[in-house]
Design a protein around this motif. Structure first.
Motif, PDB file in Angstrom:
ATOM      1  N   LEU B 321       0.841  -1.199   0.000  1.00 42.68           N
ATOM      2  CA  LEU B 321       0.000   0.000   0.000  1.00 42.68           C
ATOM      3  C   LEU B 321       0.876   1.249   0.000  1.00 42.68           C
ATOM      4  N   PHE B 322       1.926   1.228   0.821  1.00 48.55           N
ATOM      5  CA  PHE B 322       2.831   2.377   0.893  1.00 48.55           C
ATOM      6  C   PHE B 322       3.479   2.633  -0.465  1.00 48.55           C
ATOM      7  N   ALA B 323       3.992   1.555  -1.075  1.00 44.66           N
ATOM      8  CA  ALA B 323       4.690   1.719  -2.358  1.00 44.66           C
ATOM      9  C   ALA B 323       3.723   2.168  -3.448  1.00 44.66           C
ATOM     10  N   SER B 324       2.473   1.685  -3.418  1.00 48.32           N
ATOM     11  CA  SER B 324       1.501   2.080  -4.440  1.00 48.32           C
ATOM     12  C   SER B 324       1.235   3.572  -4.400  1.00 48.32           C
ATOM     13  N   ALA B 325       1.115   4.107  -3.166  1.00 47.14           N
ATOM     14  CA  ALA B 325       0.825   5.535  -3.041  1.00 47.14           C
ATOM     15  C   ALA B 325       1.957   6.359  -3.654  1.00 47.14           C
TER      16      ALA B 325
END
Lengths: 249, 447
Positions: B321-325
């Motif tokens: 989720l962090f990397a997607s943002a």
């Protein structure tokens, strides 16, 4: 006023208005273009001529009035307008070729993905149109390897591949060097001789004089006057038109 | 002067090009231009060379010249060279742990096999004359995890699980058979089977193609059914293996998710836009450590009692989720760099939203985004070291454990030096590959 054909006009604008925020770019434009007619639209920058031509194929949405293509009204709903807009092809000032595809792929892409045509047939059609604009030998190159004039001719071929009945030109020679304007204009003259309905926004008055059936002069979002080129250039009726012509000729 | 005596027009003959002066080309020219163009520049060149020499010599002296290569424990090392040389036997003894973590060593072949499978699966993507590269790539990304997760986790497999593993294996076999068929005969596996079995018409060939896919699945199922692997709980996973699992999943997930989020953020539909903006801003404004803590300690509080989510899975979800943002904002930047005329040309030719986005806009945008995307991947790969604080034993935590081993007590610098090299090799390869990719995709885009 218009030499409208038997089957009604190819393009019909009735009271078309368009605002950018509070600025009114088009003020109730009425215009009818007959099948096979060649109309040149001119006017100073900011006069709304590009906005008008872009409204015709719905790159800009008008907020008031009606636009009809071959008698079918556009409703502003992209899905429903798509089959009507297939009748139109567009050529842009800055060519807008897809730089990551070869010249041939630029031409075949929409045929295979929009018209679901087999690759072989799409390539045959594309090559035919590239030959028509006299650059079949550049088919395997990428657009940025070509000169501006060649790119614009590819853009014309690409639009023709979709077999439109109406061609819209938005200042097709404005981004070109003087030496290349001629080759693009020649292609357009050749196209005009086939009876294609054409609306051309341009400052090339030589083209207007020799090819156009009618010249439309716009200023401040309105059509000031329109006339056959002979009358338009020799006896403009409005002072605004006279001033514009004196500056441009 | 009358018109009749007008002189002949002058003929313009362009001058031939002269060769450049010899002092401006070649090695001498380069050195003159770049290293010794002025006195201060020459002084800086000598200073730089001296600093480079001193550091490299010191590191080489410690790591190679004075290093100890054979010893039983750290005491022996210290007796031999003191702190002047590296004590490599400690690192060598711990290499299996650094790579596999606490994974049972008699089961480590499963990880090796998984790695070999991954490489073998990806190999057809680089072979010439293979046309189904998109299908093979999609198979790899979507179905390799099915096969790999059982290989790594093992344990009892139910009906659904068995079917999924067989699907993964069948996909692997299909990828290679198709790659071989296309390299040899230029047709896909299904078409090759149809030709071998003498299909007379297209409908028949299509049926044979489908039947051969089914047969392939049955073969895979027969191979998978007797397969029984010992369960290895994820808390034993660790070392380089764990680092690669977390960052690999994070990287493969974050790119497509980031593209969707970026498109959503530019959407004209308010609900989608608000959701995407909220998600991106929320995850971008919180440090990864905080997100990891949240997922590790707070998520179980929100879940109903009895629902247990694996700790590794929690970390992976947090990283994804962090990397997607972050990826979403990179992609948005790339999308903004594409001139409006490209959208207009696509629209004027009747292309729909997904066609123009997928074939016209994204390919161009992704090309200019490659440096930032790979930069983000590299950052993500290194950020996975943070999972050590929620009790996962990644490469960094394993290397810290070396110095806590009673035999190698206090041996910290050497393992850190070693994993620095590992991180460097991986990150450098990624960066080199991105440069290579840029060059290849840039073909035809430059004059």
């Amino acid at each position: 006023m218009n030499p409208a054909g038997r089957s009604g006009p190819a393009i019909e604008l009735v009271g078309v208005s368009k605002w950018y925020g509070t600025f009114q770019a088009l003020k109730g434009i009425d215009l009818a273009v007959a099948e096979g007619e060649r109309v040149v639209v001119c006017g100073p920058s900011g006069s709304g001529k590009s906005t008008m031509i872009r409204c015709i194929n719905q790159l800009e949405r008008h907020q008031k009035g009606d636009i009809r293509i071959h008698g079918q009204a556009l409703c502003g709903e992209p899905k429903r307008d798509a089959p009507i807009l297939r009748e139109t092809g567009m050529v842009f000032q800055s060519f807008n070729l897809f730089p990551h595809m070869t010249v041939l792929e630029n031409c075949t892409f929409a045929l295979t993905w929009v018209r679901q045509m087999p690759q072989v047939e799409a390539e045959r059609i594309a090559m035919a149109h590239l030959e028509r604009v006299r650059i079949p030998e550049q088919a395997a190159k990428y657009p940025l390897q070509l000169s501006g004039g060649q790119q614009q001719r590819v853009a014309i071929a690409r639009a023709l591949c979709m077999a439109p009945r109406i061609m819209l030109f938005d200042e097709p020679t404005s981004a070109l060097d003087p030496e290349m304007i001629k080759e693009v204009l020649e292609t357009m003259v050749e196209l005009a001789s086939t009876g294609m309905t054409m609306v051309v926004v341009t400052h090339e008055m030589g083209f207007a004089r020799t090819v156009a059936d009618r010249v439309v002069f716009m200023d401040q979002g309105e059509i000031v006057e329109q006339a056959a080129p002979a009358d338009f250039f020799s006896a403009p009726r409005y002072d605004r038109t006279r001033m514009f012509l004196s500056q441009i000729l | 002067m009358s018109d009749a005596t007008r002189p002949e027009p002058l003929v313009f003959a362009p001058k031939p090009a002269d060769p450049p002066p010899p002092s401006s080309i070649g090695a001498v020219g380069w050195m003159r231009a770049n290293l010794f163009s002025s006195v201060p520049n020459a002084l800086l060149t000598f200073l730089g060379a001296w600093i480079l020499y001193v550091t490299v010599a010191a590191v080489l002296d410690w790591a190679l010249v004075k290093a100890v290569w054979e010893a039983e424990n750290r005491r022996q090392c210290l007796d031999m060279v003191g702190r002047a040389g590296a004590c490599w036997p400690g690192v060598a003894a711990w290499i299996p742990n650094l790579i596999y973590g606490l994974y049972p060593k008699d089961q480590a072949w499963r990880i090796d096999l998984g790695a070999v499978l991954l490489v073998a699966w990806a190999l057809p993507l680089w072979l010439p004359r293979v046309r189904s590269k998109v299908a093979i790539g999609l198979c790899l990304v979507l179905l390799f995890p099915l096969l790999a997760s059982y290989l790594f986790m093992g344990g009892a497999k139910g009906v659904v699980w068995t079917a999924a593993i067989a699907l993964g294996l069948a996909a692997f076999l299909w990828c290679w058979l198709t790659a071989l068929a296309e390299m040899r005969r230029g047709i896909s596996f299904g078409a090759l089977m149809a030709r071998l079995l003498g299909a007379r018409d297209d409908a028949r060939a299509a049926r044979i193609g489908q039947a051969s896919l089914l047969a392939l699945y049955l073969v895979a199922l027969a191979l998978v059914l007797p397969l029984e692997l010992v369960e290895v709980p994820t808390r034993l996973w660790g070392g380089l293996f764990l680092t690669l699992v977390i960052s690999g999943i994070g990287i493969t997930f974050s790119l497509p998710a980031g593209v969707l989020l970026a498109l959503g953020r530019r959407s004209e539909m308010p609900l989608i836009r608000v959701f995407c903006v909220t998600f991106i801003e929320l995850f971008r404004s919180v440090p990864l450590i905080t997100i990891l803590f949240m997922f590790n300690t707070m998520l179980p509080l929100f879940l109903p009692a009895g629902v247990e989510v694996n700790r590794l899975l929690r970390a992976i979800v947090a990283v994804c989720l962090f990397a997607s943002a972050y990826m979403a904002e990179i992609v948005r930047g790339g999308l903004q760099a594409i001139p409006k005329g490209q959208y207009e040309a696509a629209a004027a030719m009747g292309l729909g939203f997904w066609q123009s986005t997928g074939f016209i806009i994204l390919p161009q945008a992704l090309r200019i985004m490659i440096p930032s995307i790979v930069g983000n991947f590299i950052g993500l790969f290194k950020d996975t070291t943070l999972v050590s604080i929620i009790g996962l034993f990644d490469l960094l935590s394993m290397s810290r454990a070396v110095g806590e081993d009673t035999r190698w007590l206090g041996l910290f610098i050497e393992p850190f030096f070693f994993i620095t090299m590992i991180y460097f090799v991986f990150c450098f390869l990624m960066s080199q590959y991105s440069i290579n990719l840029e060059r290849r995709l840039g073909a035809g885009q430059r004059r």
